[in-house]
Design a protein around this motif. Structure first.
Motif, short mmCIF file in Angstrom:
data_model
loop_
_atom_site.label_atom_id
_atom_site.label_comp_id
_atom_site.label_asym_id
_atom_site.label_seq_id
_atom_site.Cartn_x
_atom_site.Cartn_y
_atom_site.Cartn_z
N ALA A 91 -2.31 -0.48 -6.45
CA ALA A 91 -2.48 -1.50 -7.49
C ALA A 91 -2.99 -2.81 -6.92
O ALA A 91 -2.60 -3.24 -5.84
CB ALA A 91 -1.16 -1.74 -8.21
N ASP A 92 -3.89 -3.44 -7.66
CA ASP A 92 -4.26 -4.83 -7.46
C ASP A 92 -3.21 -5.65 -8.20
O ASP A 92 -3.01 -5.46 -9.40
CB ASP A 92 -5.66 -5.05 -8.05
N PRO A 93 -2.50 -6.57 -7.53
CA PRO A 93 -1.43 -7.32 -8.22
C PRO A 93 -1.94 -8.19 -9.36
O PRO A 93 -1.18 -8.50 -10.28
CB PRO A 93 -0.84 -8.19 -7.11
N PRO A 152 -16.81 0.97 15.91
CA PRO A 152 -18.01 0.70 15.11
C PRO A 152 -18.19 1.76 14.04
O PRO A 152 -17.89 2.94 14.24
CB PRO A 152 -19.14 0.75 16.14
N GLY A 153 -18.67 1.34 12.89
CA GLY A 153 -18.95 2.28 11.82
C GLY A 153 -17.84 2.41 10.81
O GLY A 153 -18.05 2.95 9.73
N GLN A 154 -16.62 1.93 11.12
CA GLN A 154 -15.53 1.99 10.16
C GLN A 154 -15.67 0.85 9.16
O GLN A 154 -16.04 -0.27 9.51
CB GLN A 154 -14.17 1.86 10.86
N PRO A 155 -15.38 1.10 7.87
CA PRO A 155 -15.45 0.02 6.89
C PRO A 155 -14.35 -0.99 7.13
O PRO A 155 -13.22 -0.64 7.45
CB PRO A 155 -15.22 0.75 5.55
N VAL A 156 -14.66 -2.26 7.01
CA VAL A 156 -13.69 -3.34 7.20
C VAL A 156 -13.72 -4.20 5.96
O VAL A 156 -14.63 -4.99 5.75
CB VAL A 156 -14.04 -4.18 8.45
N HIS A 157 -12.70 -4.06 5.11
CA HIS A 157 -12.73 -4.71 3.81
C HIS A 157 -12.37 -6.18 3.85
O HIS A 157 -12.61 -6.90 2.89
CB HIS A 157 -11.81 -3.97 2.84
N PHE A 198 0.83 -1.19 0.00
CA PHE A 198 0.00 0.00 0.00
C PHE A 198 0.87 1.26 0.00
O PHE A 198 2.09 1.21 0.20
CB PHE A 198 -0.94 0.01 1.21
N LEU A 199 0.23 2.39 -0.26
CA LEU A 199 0.93 3.67 -0.33
C LEU A 199 1.79 3.90 0.92
O LEU A 199 1.30 3.82 2.04
CB LEU A 199 -0.08 4.81 -0.47
N GLY A 200 3.07 4.19 0.70
CA GLY A 200 3.96 4.50 1.79
C GLY A 200 4.43 3.31 2.60
O GLY A 200 5.05 3.49 3.67
N ALA A 201 4.18 2.10 2.12
CA ALA A 201 4.53 0.92 2.91
C ALA A 201 6.04 0.74 3.04
O ALA A 201 6.53 0.16 4.02
CB ALA A 201 3.91 -0.33 2.29
N HIS A 259 -8.96 -0.31 3.46
CA HIS A 259 -8.67 -0.29 2.03
C HIS A 259 -8.65 -1.71 1.46
O HIS A 259 -7.82 -2.53 1.85
CB HIS A 259 -7.34 0.40 1.75
N VAL A 260 -9.55 -1.98 0.53
CA VAL A 260 -9.62 -3.30 -0.07
C VAL A 260 -8.34 -3.62 -0.83
O VAL A 260 -7.94 -4.78 -0.95
CB VAL A 260 -10.86 -3.41 -0.99
N GLU A 261 -7.65 -2.60 -1.37
CA GLU A 261 -6.41 -2.85 -2.11
C GLU A 261 -5.35 -3.46 -1.19
O GLU A 261 -4.62 -4.37 -1.60
CB GLU A 261 -5.87 -1.54 -2.71
N ALA A 262 -5.27 -2.98 0.04
CA ALA A 262 -4.29 -3.51 0.99
C ALA A 262 -4.59 -4.97 1.32
O ALA A 262 -3.67 -5.78 1.46
CB ALA A 262 -4.28 -2.66 2.26
#
Length: 408
Positions: A110-112, A276-281, A19-22, A150-153
């Motif tokens: 990016a999705d690999p 609670p309330g945060q998206p969990v991909h 992910f960005l900055g990893a 982030h679903v990408e991560a």
């Protein structure tokens, strides 16, 4: 249709994602200081300037530079396939120094899978490059939040052949351990290393598809770890169900729940540890294992896999396993990422079946001690796809061959 790749005639290609900055570019910088990697071409599949300027010594043209390490580097701002074709042809015409491997650093979002599909889906590239593996870099300080939001991560971690935890010098031990546990649930069996300042042994990153003995040992460990994780999930789910059905004895129910949590902290559907309330991909990302005692007729098995990938590929993050084929004494190795099936390889012999224990050292010892098992074993890392649906596809296309019951 997947084809068999000849390692002697192809160039090894490794995808570094995260992910960005990893810390991907920091890792690449550290790798390029290794003299053993002087015959490496580096593609930065990213918009913007190449982020390794302190290594530049000679500009070959507007797109390709020669690094101090001897490696070539270029920024693929447009078509990755075109950049790979151009690199190969210029190598063939001796316009650039020769190289034996390519390292592709993807953009942080990016999705690999499309990167891998670019190589395998292009006939010219598939004949000249072989996918060595996907190495995913994860920020030890921010990784938990990135996986939650982030679903990408999540995809980058689930599709990895190798996991690298970066910035471990900046994160407290408890935070690192929690992230390791989450990654183990997301991609059980994938080898993981911690690093600081991007320093890691190049042997951990490269050569993932090389060496039949190494591949066999690692596959046995990977399969055993995944089976144990899936079994722990079933035990935890069963304990939760017993608790739900036993309101008359709340103390016993609490003991069951505590025991379930101790057995690997693995539920079939992973739950957020954030507010609670945060998206969990990764809420629906889970692992299961299909095991088959009967050997497969290869065309039937191949059709079942192709149909699964065509219809459910977006929800299949990873498949990895060994396949027993009628008339063959050696196991075929299956690797898939979303809609993509890697070129086929075979092992020289069936690896010993590792016992389902947590320690990698114990897994290796158990694998050497136990007799070889020739059951087909397939590990699936999926997003919201049930074991029953996948197992039914093999029964439909493979002459009624049925998966063995799930481990309990």
């Amino acid at each position: 249709m997947a084809t068999v790749t000849d390692p002697a005639r192809t160039l090894s290609l490794t995808v570094v994602t995260g992910f960005l900055g990893a810390g991907k570019t920091t890792l690449v910088n550290a790798l390029l200081r290794d003299a053993r990697l002087a015959d490496t071409a580096v593609l930065i599949n990213e918009f913007g300037s190449v982020g390794i300027d302190h290594h530049l010594v000679e500009k070959i043209d507007d797109n390709v530079v020669l690094l101090a390490s001897g490696c070539l580097c270029c920024s693929a701002r447009g078509d990755l396939a075109r950049a790979l074709r151009d690199l190969f042809m210029r190598r063939l015409r001796r316009e650039i120094p020769p190289f034996s491997r390519v390292l592709v650093e993807t953009t942080g979002l990016a999705d690999p899978a499309p990167v891998l599909a670019t190589i395998s889906g292009d006939f010219f590239l598939a004949e000249r490059y072989r996918i060595d593996g996907v190495v995913t870099v994860i920020d030890a300080t921010l990784g938990e939040g990135q996986l939650a939001r982030h679903v990408e991560a999540v995809k980058q971690a689930a599709m990895a052949d190798r996991l690298l935890l970066a910035k471990c010098d900046l994160a407290p031990r408890a935070q690192i351990d929690a992230l390791r546990a989450r990654l183990d649930r997301l991609n059980p069996g994938a080898p993981l290393r911690e690093m600081a300042h991007g320093e890691v042994d190049a042997g951990f990153v490269f050569g993932l598809a090389g060496g039949s003995e190494r591949r066999g040992d690692e596959l046995a460990c990977w399969l055993a770890a995944a089976e144990e994780r899936a079994a722990a999930g079933l035990r935890a789910a069963a304990a939760a169900e017993r608790r739900r059905l036993s309101p008359a004895d709340p103390a016993a129910a609490d003991r069951l729940a505590t025991a379930a949590a101790a057995e690997g902290d693995a539920l079939p559907l992973y739950r957020s540890r954030f507010e609670p309330g945060q998206p969990v991909h990764d809420a629906a990302v889970h692992t299961f294992v299909l095991r088959f005692a009967e050997p497969f007729v290869w065309p039937e098995f191949s059709e079942a896999i192709d149909v699964l990938l065509a219809t459910c590929g977006a929800r299949i993050l990873r498949i990895k396993g060994l396949v027993n084929v009628v008339g063959e004494s050696r196991p075929r190795v299956l690797h898939c990422v979303q809609h993509l099936r890697y070129p086929l390889t075979t092992l020289p012999a069936w690896p010993a079946e590792a016992a389902p224990v947590a320690s990698p050292a114990k897994l290796a010892a158990a694998a050497a001690a136990r007799a070889a098992c020739q059951d087909s074993r397939l590990v699936f890392i999926v997003d919201g796809l049930s074991r029953e649906v996948v197992a039914k596809a093999f029964t439909m296309f493979c002459g009624g061959v049925e998966a063995l019951p799930a481990a309990a």
